[in-house]
Design an enzyme around this catalytic site. Structure first.
Site, PDB file in Angstrom:
ATOM      1  N   TRP A 176      24.445 107.388 117.401  1.00  0.00           N
ATOM      2  CA  TRP A 176      25.516 108.223 117.922  1.00  0.00           C
ATOM      3  C   TRP A 176      25.320 109.703 117.619  1.00  0.00           C
ATOM      4  O   TRP A 176      24.902 110.075 116.515  1.00  0.00           O
ATOM      5  CB  TRP A 176      26.830 107.750 117.278  1.00  0.00           C
ATOM      6  CG  TRP A 176      27.959 108.697 117.464  1.00  0.00           C
ATOM      7  CD1 TRP A 176      28.212 109.823 116.703  1.00  0.00           C
ATOM      8  CD2 TRP A 176      28.974 108.659 118.472  1.00  0.00           C
ATOM      9  NE1 TRP A 176      29.335 110.469 117.177  1.00  0.00           N
ATOM     10  CE2 TRP A 176      29.831 109.782 118.251  1.00  0.00           C
ATOM     11  CE3 TRP A 176      29.255 107.786 119.525  1.00  0.00           C
ATOM     12  CZ2 TRP A 176      30.937 110.043 119.067  1.00  0.00           C
ATOM     13  CZ3 TRP A 176      30.372 108.045 120.321  1.00  0.00           C
ATOM     14  CH2 TRP A 176      31.187 109.162 120.090  1.00  0.00           C
ATOM     15  N   MET A 177      25.680 110.531 118.573  1.00  0.00           N
ATOM     16  CA  MET A 177      25.693 111.981 118.377  1.00  0.00           C
ATOM     17  C   MET A 177      27.022 112.498 118.912  1.00  0.00           C
ATOM     18  O   MET A 177      27.554 111.941 119.875  1.00  0.00           O
ATOM     19  CB  MET A 177      24.533 112.602 119.167  1.00  0.00           C
ATOM     20  CG  MET A 177      24.657 114.113 119.386  1.00  0.00           C
ATOM     21  SD  MET A 177      23.195 114.835 120.149  1.00  0.00           S
ATOM     22  CE  MET A 177      23.232 114.085 121.776  1.00  0.00           C
ATOM     23  N   ASN A 178      27.564 113.576 118.310  1.00  0.00           N
ATOM     24  CA  ASN A 178      28.656 114.285 118.965  1.00  0.00           C
ATOM     25  C   ASN A 178      28.456 115.801 118.939  1.00  0.00           C
ATOM     26  O   ASN A 178      27.479 116.298 119.508  1.00  0.00           O
ATOM     27  CB  ASN A 178      30.065 113.801 118.577  1.00  0.00           C
ATOM     28  CG  ASN A 178      30.371 113.806 117.091  1.00  0.00           C
ATOM     29  OD1 ASN A 178      29.778 113.047 116.334  1.00  0.00           O
ATOM     30  ND2 ASN A 178      31.309 114.639 116.671  1.00  0.00           N
ATOM     31  N   ASP A 179      29.307 116.560 118.286  1.00  0.00           N
ATOM     32  CA  ASP A 179      29.316 118.024 118.452  1.00  0.00           C
ATOM     33  C   ASP A 179      27.985 118.712 118.179  1.00  0.00           C
ATOM     34  O   ASP A 179      27.298 118.385 117.220  1.00  0.00           O
ATOM     35  CB  ASP A 179      30.307 118.665 117.468  1.00  0.00           C
ATOM     36  CG  ASP A 179      31.716 118.139 117.577  1.00  0.00           C
ATOM     37  OD1 ASP A 179      32.567 118.654 116.831  1.00  0.00           O
ATOM     38  OD2 ASP A 179      31.965 117.212 118.371  1.00  0.00           O
ATOM     39  N   ASP A 211      35.900 123.274 111.772  1.00  0.00           N
ATOM     40  CA  ASP A 211      35.027 123.897 112.767  1.00  0.00           C
ATOM     41  C   ASP A 211      34.986 125.421 112.703  1.00  0.00           C
ATOM     42  O   ASP A 211      35.369 126.103 113.675  1.00  0.00           O
ATOM     43  CB  ASP A 211      35.400 123.445 114.197  1.00  0.00           C
ATOM     44  CG  ASP A 211      35.603 121.933 114.321  1.00  0.00           C
ATOM     45  OD1 ASP A 211      36.382 121.506 115.185  1.00  0.00           O
ATOM     46  OD2 ASP A 211      34.984 121.176 113.540  1.00  0.00           O
ATOM     47  N   ASP A 264      42.154 118.611 121.301  1.00  0.00           N
ATOM     48  CA  ASP A 264      42.128 117.243 120.766  1.00  0.00           C
ATOM     49  C   ASP A 264      42.952 116.276 121.634  1.00  0.00           C
ATOM     50  O   ASP A 264      42.578 115.138 121.843  1.00  0.00           O
ATOM     51  CB  ASP A 264      42.695 117.290 119.338  1.00  0.00           C
ATOM     52  CG  ASP A 264      42.232 116.146 118.458  1.00  0.00           C
ATOM     53  OD1 ASP A 264      42.814 115.973 117.371  1.00  0.00           O
ATOM     54  OD2 ASP A 264      41.291 115.423 118.850  1.00  0.00           O
ATOM     55  N   TRP A 320      30.853 106.655 116.454  1.00  0.00           N
ATOM     56  CA  TRP A 320      31.112 107.722 115.481  1.00  0.00           C
ATOM     57  C   TRP A 320      31.311 107.147 114.080  1.00  0.00           C
ATOM     58  O   TRP A 320      31.958 106.120 113.897  1.00  0.00           O
ATOM     59  CB  TRP A 320      32.372 108.492 115.913  1.00  0.00           C
ATOM     60  CG  TRP A 320      32.702 109.625 114.991  1.00  0.00           C
ATOM     61  CD1 TRP A 320      32.235 110.905 115.046  1.00  0.00           C
ATOM     62  CD2 TRP A 320      33.562 109.560 113.840  1.00  0.00           C
ATOM     63  NE1 TRP A 320      32.749 111.644 114.019  1.00  0.00           N
ATOM     64  CE2 TRP A 320      33.565 110.846 113.265  1.00  0.00           C
ATOM     65  CE3 TRP A 320      34.319 108.558 113.249  1.00  0.00           C
ATOM     66  CZ2 TRP A 320      34.302 111.159 112.114  1.00  0.00           C
ATOM     67  CZ3 TRP A 320      35.050 108.869 112.107  1.00  0.00           C
ATOM     68  CH2 TRP A 320      35.033 110.161 111.547  1.00  0.00           C
ATOM     69  N   GLN A 327      26.119 116.620 115.100  1.00  0.00           N
ATOM     70  CA  GLN A 327      26.829 115.548 114.402  1.00  0.00           C
ATOM     71  C   GLN A 327      26.122 114.245 114.742  1.00  0.00           C
ATOM     72  O   GLN A 327      25.951 113.915 115.925  1.00  0.00           O
ATOM     73  CB  GLN A 327      28.281 115.496 114.874  1.00  0.00           C
ATOM     74  CG  GLN A 327      29.046 116.774 114.559  1.00  0.00           C
ATOM     75  CD  GLN A 327      29.465 116.833 113.105  1.00  0.00           C
ATOM     76  OE1 GLN A 327      30.455 116.257 112.694  1.00  0.00           O
ATOM     77  NE2 GLN A 327      28.689 117.547 112.296  1.00  0.00           N
ATOM     78  N   TRP A 357      30.662 117.886 108.677  1.00  0.00           N
ATOM     79  CA  TRP A 357      31.137 118.083 110.044  1.00  0.00           C
ATOM     80  C   TRP A 357      30.706 119.409 110.635  1.00  0.00           C
ATOM     81  O   TRP A 357      29.850 120.096 110.113  1.00  0.00           O
ATOM     82  CB  TRP A 357      32.658 117.887 110.093  1.00  0.00           C
ATOM     83  CG  TRP A 357      33.072 116.471 109.848  1.00  0.00           C
ATOM     84  CD1 TRP A 357      32.260 115.366 109.778  1.00  0.00           C
ATOM     85  CD2 TRP A 357      34.402 115.993 109.632  1.00  0.00           C
ATOM     86  NE1 TRP A 357      33.013 114.240 109.535  1.00  0.00           N
ATOM     87  CE2 TRP A 357      34.324 114.587 109.449  1.00  0.00           C
ATOM     88  CE3 TRP A 357      35.650 116.598 109.592  1.00  0.00           C
ATOM     89  CZ2 TRP A 357      35.457 113.789 109.224  1.00  0.00           C
ATOM     90  CZ3 TRP A 357      36.762 115.794 109.365  1.00  0.00           C
ATOM     91  CH2 TRP A 357      36.660 114.409 109.185  1.00  0.00           C
TER      92      TRP A 357
END
Lengths: 639, 169
Positions: A107-110, A234, A321, A134, A126, A169
């Protein structure tokens, strides 16, 4: 009060009685208080000092509105008698992209801390090293010479300190005047509190920045009074103030008002929080991944984050969000008190009508100033739209969009324009050029051979006669005010002047297809409005994938032809309307329009108008993103 | 004597007031469940857990995710039992087994971690997916599912849980 019977015992008896009364009342009072505390505790989490009932009602309204928004996305197509679609490994492995950034698995996100240093573009992200969903988040790392050909590197930061043991994060990089890098990132502490931490390269002489050191004095920022411990994350790239300090902003929320906090610092270790917020917009919910940067009003190049002046506007962007949309607004920054106001408050950041970088699947985007080429480049997390069972089976989840340059649209003066970085052209192989006139209600196969990795640039013109006839015809109803890509039924619904465009990842019989198109509609003022849409509703027969119709209005100025660019890369389609004024990223999961069976079509579904299409289609090479090895790094360094 | 009676009355009044206060406030559960699509289901699930009465919204979400986990395990056991009783359904049962294992091994841990750490959107994704996986499994039987009532339970619990997770966004 004295009991005549007790008088014989003397006055001593009265005091104990009054005492008992007092004690009883006291106990009653305490009981009340305790009961109140005990039952209020549970609800205190979000509503300090706010009327409980009022908050619950507005929560409900928002929950209801947001739910409806996402609800349609997740209703399974068909009723429960529609057989479940069974994915096989051949279909799933086709979904992996050829030239979009993605890790080898999981998994990857931001996107995190993108930067250019000593000849290399660095990308952090991420990453879950353990699963295709996640969780257990650390910072993945990769490098490239051109933002297209990547080599994976070892994980840059793991969750090894108390202040980030629950997650390393999202964060951003800042360059100091001496060329050194500081990285600010959010850590989820061992008590799951969101804090900001400082890190820097262990060896500034290592162009690959393999190892990172965390500042021993971390965290450098903890949630300030009034901000909840899980609403603080963030941090942005810092910019210089006119006083010579560094300034950052961090998104958060107060009840349902999205806000961005501002901090000044000299050394990135101690900070002063400003009393003012950079900005706030009611009813937008938590602001994640805030981004703040200047754009030139007149020139086409990017600007360093610290640039300010009269020829400059400032962009505030936030990831919402509540809705999973990235919104931005153009406005003016006031350095003296660290505030910003939008040019158009009716489309302020996060409002449903406000501008979005992309009208499809696109979130947590982050820009950086590329000092190598003097441009601002935008990264974005593109999640999956399939079931988690598929993600687990195929062993991976999520992509990054192709990095885009971002500039102010000097022609409209109101929005940004994005375009894939020019280095992507290095992937172009053979091409074919076409000039076709397409009558109303036609579908034309475009023979380009393999059609899963394409770059298409096209220009469309509606036949002048058709246009005049329709504009002059009073019986042609104005529909522009009512039309929306999302709700107007998709590409099969025929209007006077549209839809027309391309159908990508289509089978010969069009049993699966993904149309990308313009829909031109007459407005009540007899002016034309143009919409740019991607219809994924028939992209796959599978019923466990999300298939929305995405899009938005696209500004078209007088004299402009309609232009679109489409990047097709297996399970991702990126569409750019009018040079990138309106962009749409989609994830699609065809079951039969794959491998050699994937075709390209040109179509014109308008009722009356004939359309001329002039376009070029390139076959796209793979970017050959390599796993980590010294050899792979050496091979890239020679480019 | 009179004093004793007054004291007794005081005590009774005290107890009555405490109970009244507790009952009217009481329902953090009730107030929360009012904002979901299935008030009765929501209340009964949360009341059935001893942590329910003192939980905040996050805590309530976590209780429901526990219920999802329990229902998943129950359904997996049912699926295992069906292999012998209904061997002709093997293909659909295999698909269901895969789908429910995804809920157990991917969706539930993701949701628990996300909600505990204050990034509820990933929890929402996990919870939505639980409903999707259940629906897909159901669809595999082409209308003759032996799991329909379990599927419906999962869909309902998933919807209610999602509504509560969205309150955390």
């Amino acid at each position: 009060m004295a009991d005549p019977n007790q008088e014989t015992h003397g006055p001593r008896r009265r005091r104990p009685f009054k005492g008992l009364l007092a004690v009883s009342f006291g106990l009653l009072f305490i009981a009340f208080y305790v009961a109140l505390i005990a039952t209020h505790d549970g609800s205190r989490s979000n509503d300090e000092g706010i009327d409980e009932t009022e908050t619950i009602t507005s929560r409900a309204r928002l929950a209801g509105v947001s739910e409806k928004r996402n609800d349609g996305l997740w209703k399974l197509s068909g009723d429960r008698n529609t057989p479940a679609f069974e994915w096989n490994n051949s279909m799933l492995s086709w979904q992996r992209t050829a030239f979009h950034f993605q890790p080898e698995q999981n998994w990857m996100n931001d996107p995190n801390g993108p930067l250019f240093y000593k000849g290399w573009y660095h990308f952090f992200y991420q990453y879950n090293p353990n699963a295709a969903v996640w969780g257990d988040i650390v910072w993945g790392h990769a490098v490239s010479r051109d933002l297209i050909h990547w080599v994976h590197l070892p994980i840059a930061m793991v969750a090894d300190q108390w202040y980030d043991s629950n997650g390393v994060w999202t964060g951003s990089a800042t360059f100091l005047p001496d060329g050194s890098i500081v990285m600010l990132y959010t850590g989820s502490t061992d008590k799951a509190v969101q804090v900001q931490n400082l890190a820097y390269p262990e060896d500034p002489n290592d162009p690959l920045l393999l190892k990172w050191v965390k500042f021993p004095g971390n965290p450098v920022l903890v949630p300030p009074p009034g901000i909840l411990p899980k609403d603080f994350r963030d941090p942005t790239t810092a910019w210089k103030t006119s006083e010579g300090k560094w300034r950052i902003t961090i998104g958060s929320k107060l009840n349902k008002t999205g806000i961005s906090l501002v901090y000044d610092t000299i050394d990135f270790k101690t900070y002063e929080k400003l009393d003012t917020l950079l900005h706030r917009v009611p009813n937008t919910g938590m602001w994640e991944c805030v981004d703040f940067y200047p754009v030139s009003k007149t020139a086409g190049n990017g600007l360093d984050t610290s640039v300010n002046g009269p020829a400059v506007k400032h962009i505030v962007k936030a990831s919402m969000d509540d809705t999973r949309f990235d919104h931005y607004a153009v406005g003016t920054y006031f350095d003296s008190n660290g505030t910003w106001i939008p040019d158009d408050p009716t489309i302020d950041v996060g409002m449903s009508a406000s501008l979005r970088y992309d009208y499809g699947k696109f979130y947590a985007s982050k820009s950086f100033y590329d000092q190598n080429k003097g441009r601002r480049v935008l990264w974005s997390w593109i999640g999956e739209s399939d079931s988690e069972a598929s993600d687990v089976q195929k062993g991976w989840s999520s992509l990054q969009g192709i990095p885009r340059t971002v500039v102010f649209d000097t022609k409209t003066g109101k929005n940004l324009v994005q375009w894939p970085v020019e280095e992507i052209k290095s992937l172009r192989l053979s091409s074919k050029q076409f000039d076709l006139e397409v009558g109303p209600g036609s579908v034309v196969p475009v023979d380009v051979g393999s059609a899963a990795q394409l770059d298409i640039e096209a220009e469309f013109e509606i036949n002048k006669e058709s246009l005049e006839k329709i504009l002059g015809n009073a019986s042609v109803v104005a529909e522009a005010e009512e039309f929306s890509c999302e709700k107007s039924g998709g590409s099969t619904v025929r209007g006077a002047l549209g839809p027309f465009g391309f159908s990508v990842l289509a089978t010969e019989s069009l049993s699966e297809q993904t149309p990308v198109y313009f829909y031109v509609a007459k407005g009540t003022d007899s002016e034309l409005k143009t919409f740019f849409c991607t219809d994924t509703s028939r992209s796959s027969v599978a019923n466990d994938v999300v298939k929305p119709i995405y899009g938005s209005i696209v500004p078209v100025l007088k004299g402009e032809k309609l232009t679109m660019r489409i990047l097709v890369d297996h399970s991702i389609v990126e569409a750019f309307g009018q040079g990138g004024r309106t962009c749409i990223t989609s994830r699609v999961y065809p079951t039969t329009a794959i491998y050699g069976a994937a075709k390209l079509f040109l179509f014109n579904n308008a009722l009356d108008a004939t359309v001329t299409a002039s376009f070029t289609v390139w076959q796209m090479n793979s970017a050959f993103i390599h796993p980590y090895s010294d050899e792979a790094v050496r091979a890239l360094s020679r480019t | 004597m009179k004093m004793m009676m007054m004291m007794k009355v005081m005590m009774m009044v005290m107890v009555m007031v405490m109970v009244m206060v507790m009952v009217s406030e009481g329902s953090i559960i009730e107030q929360t469940c009012k904002e979901t699509q299935d008030f009765n289901l929501c209340v009964s699930l949360l009341n059935s857990d001893p942590r329910g009465s003192s939980a905040d919204t996050s805590g309530l979400a976590l209780i429901l995710i526990d219920k999802i986990k329990g229902l998943t395990t129950k359904t997996l056991n049912e699926i295992n039992g069906l292999y012998k009783k209904r061997p002709e359904l093997k293909r659909a049962l295999d698909e269901c087994s895969r789908r429910y294992k995804t809920i157990l091994n991917a969706d539930v841990p993701e949701a628990i971690e996300a909600i505990s750490k204050g990034v509820p959107k990933f929890g929402e994704d996990g919870v939505i997916d639980a409903g999707v996986e259940a629906s897909v499994c159901e669809g595999g039987f082409k209308g003759k599912s032996p799991l329909t009532s379990l599927t419906k339970s999962m869909q309902k619990i998933s919807n209610v849980t999602r509504a509560i997770v969205r309150m955390l966004l």
